[in-house]
Write a protein that holds these residues in place. Structure first.
Motif, PDB file in Angstrom:
ATOM      1  N   ARG A 412      -5.824  -1.986   1.376  1.00 17.07           N
ATOM      2  CA  ARG A 412      -7.093  -1.601   0.764  1.00 17.07           C
ATOM      3  C   ARG A 412      -7.982  -0.796   1.713  1.00 17.07           C
ATOM      4  NH1 ARG A 412     -10.247  -4.710  -1.636  1.00 17.07           N
ATOM      5  NH2 ARG A 412      -8.766  -6.070  -2.672  1.00 17.07           N
ATOM      6  N   GLN A 413      -7.832  -1.026   3.007  1.00 15.17           N
ATOM      7  CA  GLN A 413      -8.706  -0.358   3.970  1.00 15.17           C
ATOM      8  C   GLN A 413      -8.382   1.130   4.129  1.00 15.17           C
ATOM      9  OE1 GLN A 413      -6.555  -2.765   4.606  1.00 15.17           O
ATOM     10  NE2 GLN A 413      -5.042  -1.814   5.910  1.00 15.17           N
ATOM     11  N   LEU A 414      -7.305   1.600   3.498  1.00 17.44           N
ATOM     12  CA  LEU A 414      -6.905   2.990   3.706  1.00 17.44           C
ATOM     13  C   LEU A 414      -7.564   3.969   2.737  1.00 17.44           C
ATOM     14  CD1 LEU A 414      -3.116   2.398   4.405  1.00 17.44           C
ATOM     15  CD2 LEU A 414      -4.961   2.673   6.043  1.00 17.44           C
ATOM     16  N   SER A 415      -8.373   3.462   1.807  1.00 15.62           N
ATOM     17  CA  SER A 415      -9.023   4.369   0.859  1.00 15.62           C
ATOM     18  C   SER A 415     -10.047   5.248   1.572  1.00 15.62           C
ATOM     19  CB  SER A 415      -9.717   3.549  -0.228  1.00 15.62           C
ATOM     20  OG  SER A 415     -10.687   2.713   0.366  1.00 15.62           O
ATOM     21  N   ASP A 416     -10.147   6.467   1.118  1.00 13.07           N
ATOM     22  CA  ASP A 416     -11.055   7.440   1.736  1.00 13.07           C
ATOM     23  C   ASP A 416     -12.490   7.194   1.251  1.00 13.07           C
ATOM     24  OD1 ASP A 416     -12.460   9.635   2.608  1.00 13.07           O
ATOM     25  OD2 ASP A 416     -10.845  11.061   2.171  1.00 13.07           O
ATOM     26  N   LYS A 417     -13.416   7.012   2.201  1.00 11.50           N
ATOM     27  CA  LYS A 417     -14.791   6.679   1.833  1.00 11.50           C
ATOM     28  C   LYS A 417     -15.721   7.893   1.821  1.00 11.50           C
ATOM     29  CE  LYS A 417     -13.323   2.435   2.281  1.00 11.50           C
ATOM     30  NZ  LYS A 417     -12.135   2.532   3.069  1.00 11.50           N
ATOM     31  N   SER A 418     -15.186   9.069   2.085  1.00 12.77           N
ATOM     32  CA  SER A 418     -16.080  10.215   2.265  1.00 12.77           C
ATOM     33  C   SER A 418     -16.713  10.654   0.951  1.00 12.77           C
ATOM     34  CB  SER A 418     -15.309  11.378   2.882  1.00 12.77           C
ATOM     35  OG  SER A 418     -14.341  11.825   1.968  1.00 12.77           O
ATOM     36  N   VAL A 419     -17.840  11.329   1.082  1.00 13.06           N
ATOM     37  CA  VAL A 419     -18.534  11.860  -0.084  1.00 13.06           C
ATOM     38  C   VAL A 419     -17.619  12.849  -0.810  1.00 13.06           C
ATOM     39  CG1 VAL A 419     -20.533  13.185  -0.833  1.00 13.06           C
ATOM     40  CG2 VAL A 419     -20.750  11.591   1.057  1.00 13.06           C
ATOM     41  N   LYS A 420     -16.848  13.569  -0.023  1.00 17.28           N
ATOM     42  CA  LYS A 420     -15.939  14.553  -0.601  1.00 17.28           C
ATOM     43  C   LYS A 420     -14.905  13.876  -1.509  1.00 17.28           C
ATOM     44  CE  LYS A 420     -13.113  18.270   1.077  1.00 17.28           C
ATOM     45  NZ  LYS A 420     -12.362  18.591   2.276  1.00 17.28           N
ATOM     46  N   ALA A 421     -14.349  12.783  -1.019  1.00 15.18           N
ATOM     47  CA  ALA A 421     -13.360  12.063  -1.825  1.00 15.18           C
ATOM     48  C   ALA A 421     -13.991  11.593  -3.132  1.00 15.18           C
ATOM     49  CB  ALA A 421     -12.809  10.876  -1.046  1.00 15.18           C
ATOM     50  N   ASN A 526     -17.959  -3.467   7.307  1.00 18.42           N
ATOM     51  CA  ASN A 526     -16.812  -4.193   6.761  1.00 18.42           C
ATOM     52  C   ASN A 526     -16.667  -3.951   5.259  1.00 18.42           C
ATOM     53  OD1 ASN A 526     -15.245  -5.993   8.626  1.00 18.42           O
ATOM     54  ND2 ASN A 526     -17.321  -6.546   9.241  1.00 18.42           N
ATOM     55  N   CYS A 527     -17.807  -3.949   4.564  1.00 22.89           N
ATOM     56  CA  CYS A 527     -17.747  -3.801   3.103  1.00 22.89           C
ATOM     57  C   CYS A 527     -17.132  -2.473   2.711  1.00 22.89           C
ATOM     58  CB  CYS A 527     -19.141  -3.961   2.505  1.00 22.89           C
ATOM     59  SG  CYS A 527     -20.384  -2.909   3.278  1.00 22.89           S
ATOM     60  N   SER A 528     -17.614  -1.396   3.327  1.00 24.42           N
ATOM     61  CA  SER A 528     -17.066  -0.075   2.984  1.00 24.42           C
ATOM     62  C   SER A 528     -15.600   0.013   3.372  1.00 24.42           C
ATOM     63  CB  SER A 528     -17.835   1.029   3.716  1.00 24.42           C
ATOM     64  OG  SER A 528     -19.162   1.053   3.281  1.00 24.42           O
ATOM     65  N   THR A 529     -15.281  -0.497   4.554  1.00 22.76           N
ATOM     66  CA  THR A 529     -13.902  -0.402   5.032  1.00 22.76           C
ATOM     67  C   THR A 529     -12.935  -1.063   4.060  1.00 22.76           C
ATOM     68  OG1 THR A 529     -14.725  -0.521   7.276  1.00 22.76           O
ATOM     69  CG2 THR A 529     -12.371  -0.910   6.981  1.00 22.76           C
ATOM     70  N   CYS A 531     -13.400  -1.727   0.873  1.00 21.63           N
ATOM     71  CA  CYS A 531     -13.502  -1.355  -0.545  1.00 21.63           C
ATOM     72  C   CYS A 531     -12.299  -0.513  -0.916  1.00 21.63           C
ATOM     73  CB  CYS A 531     -14.772  -0.581  -0.854  1.00 21.63           C
ATOM     74  SG  CYS A 531     -14.798  -0.072  -2.587  1.00 21.63           S
ATOM     75  N   GLU A 532     -11.471  -1.034  -1.811  1.00 22.44           N
ATOM     76  CA  GLU A 532     -10.259  -0.319  -2.189  1.00 22.44           C
ATOM     77  C   GLU A 532     -10.565   0.918  -3.014  1.00 22.44           C
ATOM     78  OE1 GLU A 532      -8.115  -3.218  -4.404  1.00 22.44           O
ATOM     79  OE2 GLU A 532      -9.761  -3.595  -5.764  1.00 22.44           O
ATOM     80  N   MET A 533     -11.740   0.942  -3.654  1.00 23.48           N
ATOM     81  CA  MET A 533     -12.090   2.093  -4.474  1.00 23.48           C
ATOM     82  C   MET A 533     -12.797   3.173  -3.659  1.00 23.48           C
ATOM     83  SD  MET A 533     -10.778   1.473  -7.351  1.00 23.48           S
ATOM     84  CE  MET A 533     -11.423   2.603  -8.572  1.00 23.48           C
ATOM     85  N   GLY A 534     -12.912   2.969  -2.371  1.00 24.33           N
ATOM     86  CA  GLY A 534     -13.512   3.996  -1.527  1.00 24.33           C
ATOM     87  C   GLY A 534     -15.009   4.134  -1.706  1.00 24.33           C
ATOM     88  N   ILE A 535     -15.655   3.096  -2.223  1.00 26.20           N
ATOM     89  CA  ILE A 535     -17.117   3.155  -2.358  1.00 26.20           C
ATOM     90  C   ILE A 535     -17.741   2.866  -0.995  1.00 26.20           C
ATOM     91  CG2 ILE A 535     -19.138   2.099  -3.439  1.00 26.20           C
ATOM     92  CD1 ILE A 535     -17.301   1.336  -5.788  1.00 26.20           C
ATOM     93  N   ASP A 536     -18.691   3.688  -0.597  1.00 26.76           N
ATOM     94  CA  ASP A 536     -19.370   3.437   0.669  1.00 26.76           C
ATOM     95  C   ASP A 536     -20.458   2.390   0.414  1.00 26.76           C
ATOM     96  OD1 ASP A 536     -20.370   3.460   3.178  1.00 26.76           O
ATOM     97  OD2 ASP A 536     -20.907   5.578   3.212  1.00 26.76           O
ATOM     98  N   VAL A 537     -20.016   1.159   0.281  1.00 28.02           N
ATOM     99  CA  VAL A 537     -20.902   0.058  -0.082  1.00 28.02           C
ATOM    100  C   VAL A 537     -22.079  -0.039   0.891  1.00 28.02           C
ATOM    101  CG1 VAL A 537     -21.014  -2.419  -0.539  1.00 28.02           C
ATOM    102  CG2 VAL A 537     -18.897  -1.173  -0.976  1.00 28.02           C
ATOM    103  N   ARG A 538     -21.758   0.165   2.158  1.00 28.72           N
ATOM    104  CA  ARG A 538     -22.787   0.043   3.190  1.00 28.72           C
ATOM    105  C   ARG A 538     -23.961   0.990   2.947  1.00 28.72           C
ATOM    106  NH1 ARG A 538     -20.705   1.076   9.026  1.00 28.72           N
ATOM    107  NH2 ARG A 538     -19.772   2.818   7.937  1.00 28.72           N
TER     108      ARG A 538
END
Ligand SMILES: Cc1cc2nc3c(=O)[nH]c(=O)nc-3n(C[C@H](O)[C@H](O)[C@H](O)COP(=O)(O)OP(=O)(O)OC[C@H]3O[C@@H](n4cnc5c(N)ncnc54)[C@H](O)[C@@H]3O)c2cc1C
Ligand code: SF4
Lengths: 593, 443
Positions: A412-421, A526-529, A531-538
């Motif tokens: 799950r930690q491999l999802s891309d969290k960037s705004v671009k993604a 930790n939350c963003s990392t 998040c499997e859906m790549g949401i930047d929760v933080r």
């Protein structure tokens, strides 16, 4: 404990090796009896037997060689038929010469008048494919010739293989059927033994590997994930991904090569539904076992969190009972295959004519199934999402979600969290939704009008494209194959049209949100990392804002991994759901926004 | 995740000024972000530890493999340019307050109209014999983490000196890599210089359940090295010699102000500031860990080295600089931490000892992993504070109840509203309510 773990790993690797070796282990003997059994039309059987003569009763030691030879026989059969059944230039010329100014289809009878099979076929084919020419005026003989040649070409391309040869679907199905039945291998002789040595040992090994985790104190234990060659795109992860991709490509596009694996599951299939296993039975079985075994891992991993445990039990249950067992039992009872928890447009073939026909022909139960399916789309989705958020489906019920939350959890930690993604995600997932809606509209149009041409496309062609690129390519090959590279929700995040639909409802009309706890966030990440859906929760948490995002599947892991108790999945009044960013702490500070 | 802050209101727009911030930690960054939201000032952040703001509190998770350094950055690297916040990666050697400029290690200087110092802390050392031996270190910044990576390669046993929050984090870090740990603490229970004894005892037990050799009422007297100059043992005040290949010194932090010597900016233990976080020099402000307040705030220490303080000060100073002069007046105290698997939250003031007019009630779950500690005023029944272990409480509720001076009965009756545990978690409110009623009748 260490010994148990090591034994588990060893057993698993052994089982996995057996499974892979068995892929290559069969040899194949094609007999005339087999051919007669599988190709039901006598004329075609004879044709094929003639072309396959060189391999009949021969022992061919590899699936690749065998499949190649069988396919070659089909192609050569087709070639021969095309040669024999094609309309010759001389015949076209003759036909042209019989006309002045206007074409009449009836003249075909005079050119192809004999009663032999070839002549009869040509006659019929010209009448079918050339019916539109009837009564057409023409200026020059050349013009007419060109038109008739065009018709002849169509006949050569489609008519001949469809009627007196083997079209590509038939070649596919027959190659698969012949390969499976022609195989003789240790697996075929003792499928039960091989089932145990591969599936059995893998399961046993995995469990032995997982169970010792019970010794550790319960709590979030993500230790070493980013140093792990499996979980941080190391060599093992890449290898696993590659294996999965190859597996999916074989499954969807070249099942004839994996017959040995399918044979292995025949006994279970017989026991469950009375028939021999199909490739999708093998797949369903593997899928369910993955969810169950990795579900146990999940249960142990999160034994301190009842939310996670219930959620995991739920996906394990729905996969086993609704996706796997119930459909098999329905088949056993001579009822149509139906997965009661699959919802269009994830279940993209729900409105296909073949399925609607099957259901309408199955009496009250079939009608109920159609009604149920439509009720899920129109009632269950909006109502359930309103009260619980899209998680009720995506991380509690859905099969794709079930696999992602169990087998996929380590990634799950491999999802891309960037705004671009995030941008790419919104375009892609809504694009697929539009595609699914257009495709289905075309399919229904065809169903009711019997005309395959809808607006600007052929509905048969479009559904085929959707099936290959979205259904198989995206959901399967990319969706699961890329777990170890891009995280476990690639499909759910970028591709699933149902997720898009659920998400739209969740974003605009739902009581669900993730609440941020006052000012407690320390921006640790930790939350963003996780998040499997790549949401930047933080991003939201650190500014004191609730998280309301269409993509959130409510897995609850952000809340679980947060070391400061900042996040909570809640259903509450809609008012104040989005909330202004408020970070508790200061008097007299107005946060501008 | 809207990636732009842009919203500055032209109503508060004063003449554009150059605001220079020393330190890109939470304090400096919060100030920069909020100034940008409110104004068009030119903002430059000078910092020498890392190019971009990262979360110091997440250092442990990098070592434990939960995250990578990249994951600890709260904003994407493109954020700073988008929001016109200039980042300078350099070390400030000297502040020339009269000349309003900074002397950088690279040799260049930066002139400012307004300076904000947010230089954080440095780890304490107390002059122990051998404290500079190889393999002995503190943990404050990213370079420390990298050093710890080297220092702990292939070792078997570590000693951590200091029973505080960083000490236990270090213990957990080493535990995650299967390195056995002895943790020395001066107090009778872990962190009982801050927590009441029962609470501290709960944590002590939990630490020991992870096979950490926790030695209480024990102090370090000497660090010994082998012939290669690497640490090989420590000696305690009880005469014990503990063999080890690593020593973590986690005996607190102090304001990082050495570079301000002779700058004319007044300091004591920290940089001295007034209610507006202004130093003795009018165009110089200071924030966060490096600050010592010259005025008292009830229930708060004058140096508060926690994340939230830095953040709140950043919000306040931004408002002041952008034309709306605002006093730093934090609301009720709150904090949180995690001790291995036990989360801790506190709201209001639960001191290590009760004040003479205070009463308390401690409830612990059978598992020994959950507890709640209430403190209230014996005479007025006013609720004073709460410690929660293994239980998540809703900040908004307690903030409001503390501000509204609710009495303890109200708090006990409304514990439900303040429950912030995930769905389906076992409820504890009834048990706690019954226990407290049994002891005090209706409190
Ligand atoms: C391991 C650890 C865990 C923690 N966990 C928590 C927690 O859970 N909760 C909590 O509330 N608090 C926690 N803290 C404390 C919290 O991190 C600090 O209070 C907070 O980070 C201070 O922020 P700051 O911006 O004031 O200073 P800092 O974050 O220290 O930032 C100051 C920056 O300025 C740079 N700098 C200093 N001097 C100069 C100079 N002369 N020139 C250039 N650059 C300079 C420094 O290198 C540093 O990068 C923890 C601290 C540590 C070390
Ligand atoms: S995990 Fe918790 S503390 Fe860390 S950034 Fe997310 S919300 Fe904040």
């Amino acid at each position: 404990m260490k010994i148990i773990k090591a034994t588990g790993l060893l057993l698993f690797v052994f089982g996995f090796i057996v499974f892979n070796i068995s892929f290559f282990q069969a040899s194949y003997t094609l007999t005339p009896e087999l051919v007669k059994e599988k190709i039901s039309e006598p004329a075609k059987t004879a044709l094929f037997l003639q072309k396959a003569e060189s391999i009949l009763n021969q022992n061919i030691p590899s699936n690749f060689a065998f499949v190649a030879k069988v396919k070659a026989a089909f192609y050569s059969a087709n070639d021969q038929q095309i040669k024999q059944y094609s309309i010759t230039t001389a015949e076209v010329n003759l036909l042209v010469s019989l006309h002045r100014e206007k074409f009449s289809i009836a003249t075909v009878d005079s050119v192809f008048s004999s009663k032999d099979a070839i002549s009869v076929f040509k006659n019929q084919a010209l009448k079918t494919y050339g019916s539109w020419l009837d009564g057409q005026p023409f200026d020059t003989q050349e013009e007419l010739k060109a038109q008739i040649l065009g018709v002849a070409e169509k006949i050569q391309k489609y008519g001949i293989v469809n009627h007196v040869g083997f079209d590509r679907y038939q070649i596919k199905d027959l190659t698969y059927a012949l390969t499976k039945s022609a195989a003789h291998s240790p697996v075929k002789r003792k499928p039960g033994l091989y089932l145990f040595l591969s599936f059995g040992l893998c399961i046993l090994g995995a469990l032995l590997y997982i169970l010792p985790k019970l010794e550790d104190p319960s709590g979030i234990k993500n230790n070493g994930i980013f140093f792990n060659v499996m979980k941080n795109v190391g060599w093992l992860g890449m290898l696993t991904g590659t294996w999965l991709i190859v597996f999916y490509i074989l499954l969807y596009f070249f099942p004839e090569y994996m017959t040995n694996w399918i044979i292995m599951t025949d006994p279970i299939s017989h026991w469950l539904n009375g028939n021999e296993a199909s490739r999708f039975f093998l797949y369903g079985l593997m899928y369910t076992l993955c969810i169950l075994v990795m579900g146990i891992r999940m249960l142990i991993h999160y034994r301190h969190s009842r939310y996670q445990m219930l959620r995991t039990c739920s996906v394990m249950f729905f996969q086993t009972a609704f996706a796997f067992l119930l459909p098999e039992i329905l088949i056993r009872l001579n009822k149509p295959y139906f997965d009661f928890k699959n919802i269009w447009p994830l279940d993209y073939s729900f409105f296909f004519d073949s399925r609607l026909d099957q259901l309408t022909e199955s009496g009250a139960l079939g009608i109920f199934m159609i009604g149920w399916g439509i009720a899920l789309i129109l009632l269950a989705v909006p109502i359930m999402v309103y009260f619980f958020g899209k998680r009720w489906y995506c991380s509690w019920v859905c099969g794709c979600g079930g696999l992602a939350e169990t087998l996929g959890d380590p990634y799950r930690q491999l999802s891309d969290k960037s705004v671009k993604a995030w941008k790419v995600e919104r375009w892609m997932i809504h694009g697929v939704l539009v595609f699914a809606v257009v495709m289905t509209t075309g399919v229904l149009y065809t169903y009711f009008t019997k005309s395959s041409w809808f607006l600007f496309f052929d509905s048969y062609q479009l559904r085929e494209i959707y099936g290959a690129f979205i259904g198989a390519g995206f959901a399967g090959v990319v969706g699961t194959g890329f777990y170890p590279m891009m995280g476990n929700r690639v499909w759910c995040r970028f591709g699933c049209p149902l997720a898009a639909y659920l998400g739209i409802v969740q974003r605009f009309k739902s009581r669900f949100r993730i609440t941020t706890n006052g000012g407690q966030c320390i921006s640790c990440g930790n939350c963003s990392t996780y998040c499997e859906m790549g949401i930047d929760v933080r991003w939201y948490a650190q500014r004191g804002q609730n998280i309301v995002r269409s993509s959130c599947v409510g897995c609850g892991v952000c809340s679980a991994v947060c070391p400061r108790g900042v996040l909570n999945l809640e259903v509450k009044n809609e008012t104040g759901r989005f909330g202004n960013p408020v970070l508790i702490g200061n008097n007299h500070v107005k946060l501008v926004d | 995740m809207p990636d732009k802050l842009v919203v500055f209101s032209y109503s508060t727009l004063v003449a554009m000024q150059h605001i220079v911030i020393i330190g890109n930690g939470v304090s400096g960054t919060t100030a920069a972000r909020h100034i940008r939201k409110r104004s068009n000032h030119r903002i430059t952040v000078v910092s020498s530890e890392t190019t971009h703001f990262y979360s110091r509190t997440a250092l442990m998770y990098i070592f434990m493999g939960h995250m990578q350094y990249e994951n600890t950055k709260p904003y994407e690297d493109s954020f700073w340019k988008k929001n016109k916040i200039e980042l300078v990666s350099d070390h400030v050697e000297k502040v020339d307050a009269p000349g309003s400029s900074l002397q950088l290690r690279s040799g260049s200087t930066i002139a400012y109209d307004i300076l904000i110092i947010a230089s954080g802390s440095t780890s304490n050392k107390f002059g122990w014999p051998g404290e500079d031996t190889k393999g002995v270190q503190g943990l404050y910044g990213y370079p420390d983490l990298q050093l710890m990576e080297t220092n702990t390669k292939g070792i078997q046993h570590a000693v951590i000196v200091g029973g505080g929050l960083i000490g236990i984090e270090m213990a957990e870090m080493l535990y995650s890599r299967n390195i056995s740990v002895t943790l020395l603490a001066r107090e009778p229970e872990f962190w009982s210089n801050v927590l009441p004894l029962q609470d501290a005892n709960l944590i002590s037990r939990h630490i020991r359940s992870h096979n950490i050799d926790l030695r209480l009422e024990t102090e370090l007297t000497e660090i010994r090295a082998d012939e290669t100059g690497k640490v090989n043992a420590v000696v305690t005040n009880k005469g014990e010699i503990i063999n080890c290949q690593f020593v973590g010194l986690t005996t607190g932090v102090s304001p990082n102000i050495a570079f301000l010597r002779d700058s004319g900016i007044e300091t004591n233990r920290g940089i001295l500031v007034n209610e507006y976080l202004q130093t003795n020099i009018p165009n110089v402000y200071a924030l966060g860990d490096c600050v010592e307040r010259t005025y008292d705030l009830p229930g708060r220490r004058n140096i508060e080295q926690v994340w939230y303080t830095g953040r709140m000060m950043g919000e306040v100073v931004a408002q002041t600089i952008c034309g709306e002069k605002t006093k730093y007046e934090p609301g009720p105290w709150f904090n949180s931490a995690k001790f291995f698997d036990i989360e801790y939250q506190t709201y209001g003031n639960v001191g290590k000892d009760l004040a003479p007019d205070e009463e308390d009630f401690y409830w612990e779950d059978q598992s020994g992993l959950k507890a709640i500690h209430f403190v209230w005023n014996r005479n007025s029944n006013e609720f004073v504070g709460i410690n929660a272990f293994g239980i998540r409480l809703r900040h908004a509720c307690f903030d409001q109840w503390l501000r509204e001076k609710k009495d303890i009965q109200f708090v006990v009756d409304h514990l439900d509203d303040a429950n912030f545990n995930p769905e389906f978690f076992p409820r504890y409110e009834t048990e706690v309510g019954t226990a407290i009623a049994t002891k005090f009748g209706a409190v």
